[in-house]
Design an enzyme around this catalytic site. Sequence first.
Site, PDB file in Angstrom:
ATOM      1  N   LYS A 159       0.828  -1.214   0.000  1.00 37.35           N
ATOM      2  CA  LYS A 159       0.000   0.000   0.000  1.00 37.35           C
ATOM      3  C   LYS A 159       0.863   1.266   0.000  1.00 37.35           C
ATOM      4  O   LYS A 159       2.078   1.192   0.141  1.00 37.35           O
ATOM      5  CB  LYS A 159      -0.944  -0.031   1.205  1.00 37.35           C
ATOM      6  CG  LYS A 159      -1.939  -1.198   1.158  1.00 37.35           C
ATOM      7  CD  LYS A 159      -2.808  -1.162  -0.094  1.00 37.35           C
ATOM      8  CE  LYS A 159      -3.941  -2.163  -0.104  1.00 37.35           C
ATOM      9  NZ  LYS A 159      -3.546  -3.562  -0.225  1.00 37.35           N
TER      10      LYS A 159
HETATM   11  C1  LIG Z   1      -9.971  -2.234  -1.771  1.00 33.84           C
HETATM   12  C2  LIG Z   1      -9.387  -3.051  -0.655  1.00 33.84           C
HETATM   13  N1  LIG Z   1     -10.120  -3.257   0.450  1.00 33.84           N
HETATM   14  C3  LIG Z   1      -9.644  -3.962   1.493  1.00 33.84           C
HETATM   15  C4  LIG Z   1      -8.377  -4.500   1.468  1.00 33.84           C
HETATM   16  C5  LIG Z   1      -7.936  -5.347   2.618  1.00 33.84           C
HETATM   17  O1  LIG Z   1      -6.807  -4.905   3.263  1.00 33.84           O
HETATM   18  P1  LIG Z   1      -5.853  -5.936   4.043  1.00 33.84           P
HETATM   19  O2  LIG Z   1      -5.139  -6.745   3.019  1.00 33.84           O
HETATM   20  O3  LIG Z   1      -4.951  -5.039   4.827  1.00 33.84           O
HETATM   21  O4  LIG Z   1      -6.719  -6.773   4.922  1.00 33.84           O
HETATM   22  C6  LIG Z   1      -7.562  -4.279   0.343  1.00 33.84           C
HETATM   23  C7  LIG Z   1      -6.187  -4.737   0.224  1.00 33.84           C
HETATM   24  O5  LIG Z   1      -5.568  -5.600   0.393  1.00 33.84           O
HETATM   25  C8  LIG Z   1      -8.081  -3.555  -0.753  1.00 33.84           C
HETATM   26  O6  LIG Z   1      -7.351  -3.359  -1.850  1.00 33.84           O
END
Ligand SMILES: Cc1ncc(COP(=O)(O)O)c(C=O)c1O
Length: 366
Positions: A182
Amino acid sequence: MFIPVAQPDIGEEELDAVIKTVKSGWISSIGENILEFESKYASYCGLKYGVATSSGTTALHLCLASSGIGPGDEIIVPSLTFVATANAVMYTGAKPVFVDSELQTWNIDPQQIESKINKNTKAIIPVHLYGHPAKMDQILSIARKYNLAVYEDVAEAHGAKYRNNRVGSLGNAGCFSFFGNKIITTGEGGMVVTNNKKFAEKMKTLRDHGTSKRRRYYYPWLGFNYRMTNIQAAIGLAQLEKIDKIIAKKKWIAGTYEKYLKPIVQKIELSPHESWADSVFWMYSILVTSTGKISRDNLMFKLKEVGIDSRPFFYPIHRYKRFDCHENFKITEYLASAGINLPSSPSLDESQIRFICENIIRILDE
Ligand SMILES: Cc1ncc(COP(=O)(O)O)c(C=O)c1O
């Protein structure tokens, strides 16, 4: 040579912060870094409260669970997003209701939201896909009309602006991810930001097993362990110092791709870049639109042969059986079949981007 799609921008500052934290002994989820990171990140977003979590997915779930969403409720989500957006809705027992994308921004099409609203609808979750803001004015005005909450999924768009306001600050709350690829990272991690003090307090309670403030070791609510560690927050604080530099580099990367891909714009579409949006181009992306011989997957395969990594767009999530959605979303299907995320790491230099573009042009010309 191998050029990856994403690499974190981490260095000595993060290492120093981790060493200092480990030496302090405060390595779990109690510690000064957590509070400082929550408050600094919330104010970066233009808001008062931040609730740090173990991931972007748990940020979304915590946000929904703390607002009382549960079985029988319906939540509107885009059909082109990372699957966690809809999974988080399922965890609460509510139903994700999908809406097609629009060609202009690749985000949820606001024109198609109203027809999906019924008496069970409780909220809309717009996603600012690949760093480009969704059309928040239209979304917020629909939400006001039907008295719905808006929870922004900002996992891919830290620092992006919609008409001068940071995304994540426009609805009732914004849910961020700090996964390693990110804009800024804490390894794994996430945060919900909001201006609603009571809501932030409720989230802090449920994040920590539903703990009571008045009585120690008493847990009257069904909560979770969704806490971020003090070590992760130390990395987050060091990353926050660099966020402006990282975003500036992402924008430079986008401009450089635009420059070198210009000769073939009749064969491909470039990342959206609307005048009202200040995109952070989390993933610089193209759509392979030509009716030529080379398919999207073939282009990705041939790029890999010369050491260039790339990623296909997300699979249209409404098609996963568990969501029990039987609709056909033409724009999402098209974007998912034509889209490629190109290397977008802050470490990229001009010669690497030129090399990537020359290879795209060569392969599409074959
Ligand atoms: C649009 C979106 N929502 C939620 C997430 C979930 O984040 P995480 O991987 O930190 O749980 C991500 C990324 O991985 C994402 O790209």
